[in-house]
Scaffold this motif. Structure first.
Motif, PDB file in Angstrom:
ATOM      1  N   ILE A 150     -19.097 -23.253 -51.651  1.00 11.47           N
ATOM      2  CA  ILE A 150     -18.520 -24.361 -50.891  1.00 11.47           C
ATOM      3  C   ILE A 150     -19.010 -24.195 -49.461  1.00 11.47           C
ATOM      4  O   ILE A 150     -18.855 -23.116 -48.870  1.00 11.47           O
ATOM      5  CB  ILE A 150     -16.982 -24.384 -50.962  1.00 11.47           C
ATOM      6  CG1 ILE A 150     -16.522 -24.571 -52.413  1.00 11.47           C
ATOM      7  CG2 ILE A 150     -16.425 -25.504 -50.063  1.00 11.47           C
ATOM      8  CD1 ILE A 150     -15.024 -24.503 -52.609  1.00 11.47           C
ATOM      9  N   VAL A 151     -19.622 -25.260 -48.937  1.00 10.19           N
ATOM     10  CA  VAL A 151     -20.217 -25.222 -47.601  1.00 10.19           C
ATOM     11  C   VAL A 151     -19.530 -26.271 -46.739  1.00 10.19           C
ATOM     12  O   VAL A 151     -19.447 -27.441 -47.113  1.00 10.19           O
ATOM     13  CB  VAL A 151     -21.733 -25.502 -47.676  1.00 10.19           C
ATOM     14  CG1 VAL A 151     -22.345 -25.484 -46.275  1.00 10.19           C
ATOM     15  CG2 VAL A 151     -22.427 -24.504 -48.590  1.00 10.19           C
ATOM     16  N   ARG A 152     -19.031 -25.829 -45.593  1.00  5.35           N
ATOM     17  CA  ARG A 152     -18.416 -26.744 -44.625  1.00  5.35           C
ATOM     18  C   ARG A 152     -18.954 -26.425 -43.243  1.00  5.35           C
ATOM     19  O   ARG A 152     -19.079 -25.261 -42.874  1.00  5.35           O
ATOM     20  CB  ARG A 152     -16.893 -26.564 -44.599  1.00  5.35           C
ATOM     21  CG  ARG A 152     -16.210 -27.052 -45.829  1.00  5.35           C
ATOM     22  CD  ARG A 152     -14.684 -27.027 -45.686  1.00  5.35           C
ATOM     23  NE  ARG A 152     -14.107 -27.267 -46.983  1.00  5.35           N
ATOM     24  CZ  ARG A 152     -13.237 -26.464 -47.579  1.00  5.35           C
ATOM     25  NH1 ARG A 152     -12.808 -25.380 -46.975  1.00  5.35           N
ATOM     26  NH2 ARG A 152     -12.786 -26.758 -48.774  1.00  5.35           N
ATOM     27  N   GLY A 153     -19.248 -27.472 -42.488  1.00  7.48           N
ATOM     28  CA  GLY A 153     -19.696 -27.277 -41.111  1.00  7.48           C
ATOM     29  C   GLY A 153     -20.950 -26.433 -41.002  1.00  7.48           C
ATOM     30  O   GLY A 153     -21.123 -25.708 -40.037  1.00  7.48           O
ATOM     31  N   GLY A 154     -21.806 -26.498 -42.018  1.00  5.10           N
ATOM     32  CA  GLY A 154     -23.060 -25.761 -41.966  1.00  5.10           C
ATOM     33  C   GLY A 154     -22.955 -24.293 -42.320  1.00  5.10           C
ATOM     34  O   GLY A 154     -23.920 -23.548 -42.119  1.00  5.10           O
ATOM     35  N   GLN A 155     -21.799 -23.861 -42.866  1.00  8.53           N
ATOM     36  CA  GLN A 155     -21.646 -22.461 -43.250  1.00  8.53           C
ATOM     37  C   GLN A 155     -20.952 -22.354 -44.611  1.00  8.53           C
ATOM     38  O   GLN A 155     -20.134 -23.199 -44.984  1.00  8.53           O
ATOM     39  CB  GLN A 155     -20.818 -21.696 -42.213  1.00  8.53           C
ATOM     40  CG  GLN A 155     -21.534 -21.548 -40.881  1.00  8.53           C
ATOM     41  CD  GLN A 155     -20.748 -20.660 -39.943  1.00  8.53           C
ATOM     42  OE1 GLN A 155     -19.574 -20.892 -39.701  1.00  8.53           O
ATOM     43  NE2 GLN A 155     -21.400 -19.643 -39.405  1.00  8.53           N
ATOM     44  N   ILE A 156     -21.268 -21.283 -45.311  1.00  9.08           N
ATOM     45  CA  ILE A 156     -20.646 -21.012 -46.605  1.00  9.08           C
ATOM     46  C   ILE A 156     -19.230 -20.500 -46.356  1.00  9.08           C
ATOM     47  O   ILE A 156     -19.028 -19.513 -45.640  1.00  9.08           O
ATOM     48  CB  ILE A 156     -21.464 -19.971 -47.390  1.00  9.08           C
ATOM     49  CG1 ILE A 156     -22.862 -20.531 -47.700  1.00  9.08           C
ATOM     50  CG2 ILE A 156     -20.727 -19.546 -48.671  1.00  9.08           C
ATOM     51  CD1 ILE A 156     -23.876 -19.494 -48.147  1.00  9.08           C
ATOM     52  N   LEU A 208     -22.810 -17.510 -43.279  1.00  8.81           N
ATOM     53  CA  LEU A 208     -21.435 -17.330 -43.742  1.00  8.81           C
ATOM     54  C   LEU A 208     -20.424 -17.656 -42.651  1.00  8.81           C
ATOM     55  O   LEU A 208     -20.577 -17.219 -41.503  1.00  8.81           O
ATOM     56  CB  LEU A 208     -21.214 -15.885 -44.211  1.00  8.81           C
ATOM     57  CG  LEU A 208     -22.181 -15.367 -45.287  1.00  8.81           C
ATOM     58  CD1 LEU A 208     -21.914 -13.891 -45.562  1.00  8.81           C
ATOM     59  CD2 LEU A 208     -22.076 -16.193 -46.560  1.00  8.81           C
ATOM     60  N   ALA A 209     -19.385 -18.391 -43.017  1.00 13.31           N
ATOM     61  CA  ALA A 209     -18.302 -18.697 -42.074  1.00 13.31           C
ATOM     62  C   ALA A 209     -17.533 -17.419 -41.739  1.00 13.31           C
ATOM     63  O   ALA A 209     -17.471 -16.490 -42.555  1.00 13.31           O
ATOM     64  CB  ALA A 209     -17.355 -19.727 -42.700  1.00 13.31           C
ATOM     65  N   PRO A 210     -16.934 -17.352 -40.547  1.00 13.35           N
ATOM     66  CA  PRO A 210     -16.162 -16.165 -40.167  1.00 13.35           C
ATOM     67  C   PRO A 210     -15.052 -15.825 -41.170  1.00 13.35           C
ATOM     68  O   PRO A 210     -14.725 -14.656 -41.359  1.00 13.35           O
ATOM     69  CB  PRO A 210     -15.576 -16.524 -38.803  1.00 13.35           C
ATOM     70  CG  PRO A 210     -16.478 -17.586 -38.269  1.00 13.35           C
ATOM     71  CD  PRO A 210     -16.982 -18.344 -39.474  1.00 13.35           C
ATOM     72  N   ASP A 211     -14.487 -16.849 -41.825  1.00 11.91           N
ATOM     73  CA  ASP A 211     -13.400 -16.619 -42.779  1.00 11.91           C
ATOM     74  C   ASP A 211     -13.865 -16.776 -44.233  1.00 11.91           C
ATOM     75  O   ASP A 211     -13.082 -17.091 -45.121  1.00 11.91           O
ATOM     76  CB  ASP A 211     -12.235 -17.568 -42.501  1.00 11.91           C
ATOM     77  CG  ASP A 211     -12.632 -19.039 -42.627  1.00 11.91           C
ATOM     78  OD1 ASP A 211     -13.845 -19.341 -42.662  1.00 11.91           O
ATOM     79  OD2 ASP A 211     -11.727 -19.889 -42.676  1.00 11.91           O
ATOM     80  N   VAL A 212     -15.154 -16.520 -44.497  1.00  7.96           N
ATOM     81  CA  VAL A 212     -15.712 -16.651 -45.840  1.00  7.96           C
ATOM     82  C   VAL A 212     -14.912 -15.828 -46.852  1.00  7.96           C
ATOM     83  O   VAL A 212     -14.395 -14.759 -46.529  1.00  7.96           O
ATOM     84  CB  VAL A 212     -17.204 -16.230 -45.863  1.00  7.96           C
ATOM     85  CG1 VAL A 212     -17.393 -14.746 -45.555  1.00  7.96           C
ATOM     86  CG2 VAL A 212     -17.858 -16.591 -47.179  1.00  7.96           C
ATOM     87  N   GLU A 213     -14.812 -16.354 -48.067  1.00  8.84           N
ATOM     88  CA  GLU A 213     -14.265 -15.618 -49.215  1.00  8.84           C
ATOM     89  C   GLU A 213     -15.355 -15.574 -50.273  1.00  8.84           C
ATOM     90  O   GLU A 213     -15.779 -16.608 -50.782  1.00  8.84           O
ATOM     91  CB  GLU A 213     -13.005 -16.293 -49.753  1.00  8.84           C
ATOM     92  CG  GLU A 213     -11.828 -16.155 -48.828  1.00  8.84           C
ATOM     93  CD  GLU A 213     -10.538 -16.672 -49.432  1.00  8.84           C
ATOM     94  OE1 GLU A 213     -10.529 -17.041 -50.635  1.00  8.84           O
ATOM     95  OE2 GLU A 213      -9.549 -16.712 -48.700  1.00  8.84           O
ATOM     96  N   TRP A 214     -15.820 -14.373 -50.582  1.00 11.70           N
ATOM     97  CA  TRP A 214     -16.956 -14.155 -51.468  1.00 11.70           C
ATOM     98  C   TRP A 214     -16.451 -13.382 -52.677  1.00 11.70           C
ATOM     99  O   TRP A 214     -16.078 -12.219 -52.555  1.00 11.70           O
ATOM    100  CB  TRP A 214     -18.015 -13.359 -50.721  1.00 11.70           C
ATOM    101  CG  TRP A 214     -19.303 -13.146 -51.414  1.00 11.70           C
ATOM    102  CD1 TRP A 214     -19.577 -12.225 -52.386  1.00 11.70           C
ATOM    103  CD2 TRP A 214     -20.524 -13.847 -51.183  1.00 11.70           C
ATOM    104  NE1 TRP A 214     -20.878 -12.315 -52.772  1.00 11.70           N
ATOM    105  CE2 TRP A 214     -21.487 -13.300 -52.039  1.00 11.70           C
ATOM    106  CE3 TRP A 214     -20.887 -14.881 -50.322  1.00 11.70           C
ATOM    107  CZ2 TRP A 214     -22.797 -13.746 -52.069  1.00 11.70           C
ATOM    108  CZ3 TRP A 214     -22.190 -15.325 -50.347  1.00 11.70           C
ATOM    109  CH2 TRP A 214     -23.138 -14.775 -51.207  1.00 11.70           C
TER     110      TRP A 214
END
Length: 136
Positions: free
Chosen positions: A112-118, A33-39
């Motif tokens: 949505i996955v960017r830069g190897g993180q969700i 998960l990206a640090p700024d993930v929105e789930w």
């Protein structure tokens, strides 16, 4: 598999998330998960709302599912990938701790996955079936 940026392909990142979840490995799950993930859990679902940060997702969703359900598993079976978008057709199975009722419901997840993180997740589920499993 890697994409053209040298990062893991979006579907591979999502698959790692499902494997970590099934294993109960919250550290590995947070790593996807990206640090700024929105789930976002769907309106009408017991945990409805949008959770942010990897810690917010695991404490607000995964850990809370474990308090109300036994053997909660998201069985991922079909992946549809288009660039950074990954849609997974899956099934939730679990037993509600309060009622003993079995939950077995089809779901769709959009990542949505960017830069190897969700970076984004949205859940689609028949919330009536989830509610039914929670009713005496």
């Amino acid at each position: 598999m890697t994409d053209f940026t040298g990062c893991a392909a979006p579907a591979d990142v999502v698959r790692r998330q499902y494997l970590a979840s099934a294993a109960g490995d919250l550290d590995a799950l947070r790593a996807t998960l990206a640090p700024d993930v929105e789930w976002t859990e769907m309106a009408g679902f017991p945990l409805a709302g949008t959770y942010r940060t990897p810690e917010g997702v695991t404490s607000g969703v995964m850990e809370r599912l474990g308090t109300g359900w036994d053997d909660w598993v998201a069985h991922d079976d079909t992946y549809i990938a288009d660039g950074e978008n990954v849609v997974v057709l899956a099934r939730y199975t679990a037993v509600n701790k309060a009622t003993g009722h079995l939950l077995d419901v089809r779901v769709a997840h959009h990542f949505i996955v960017r830069g190897g993180q969700i970076v984004r997740f949205e859940q689609f589920v028949d919330t009536a079936k989830v509610r039914d499993a929670m009713l005496p």
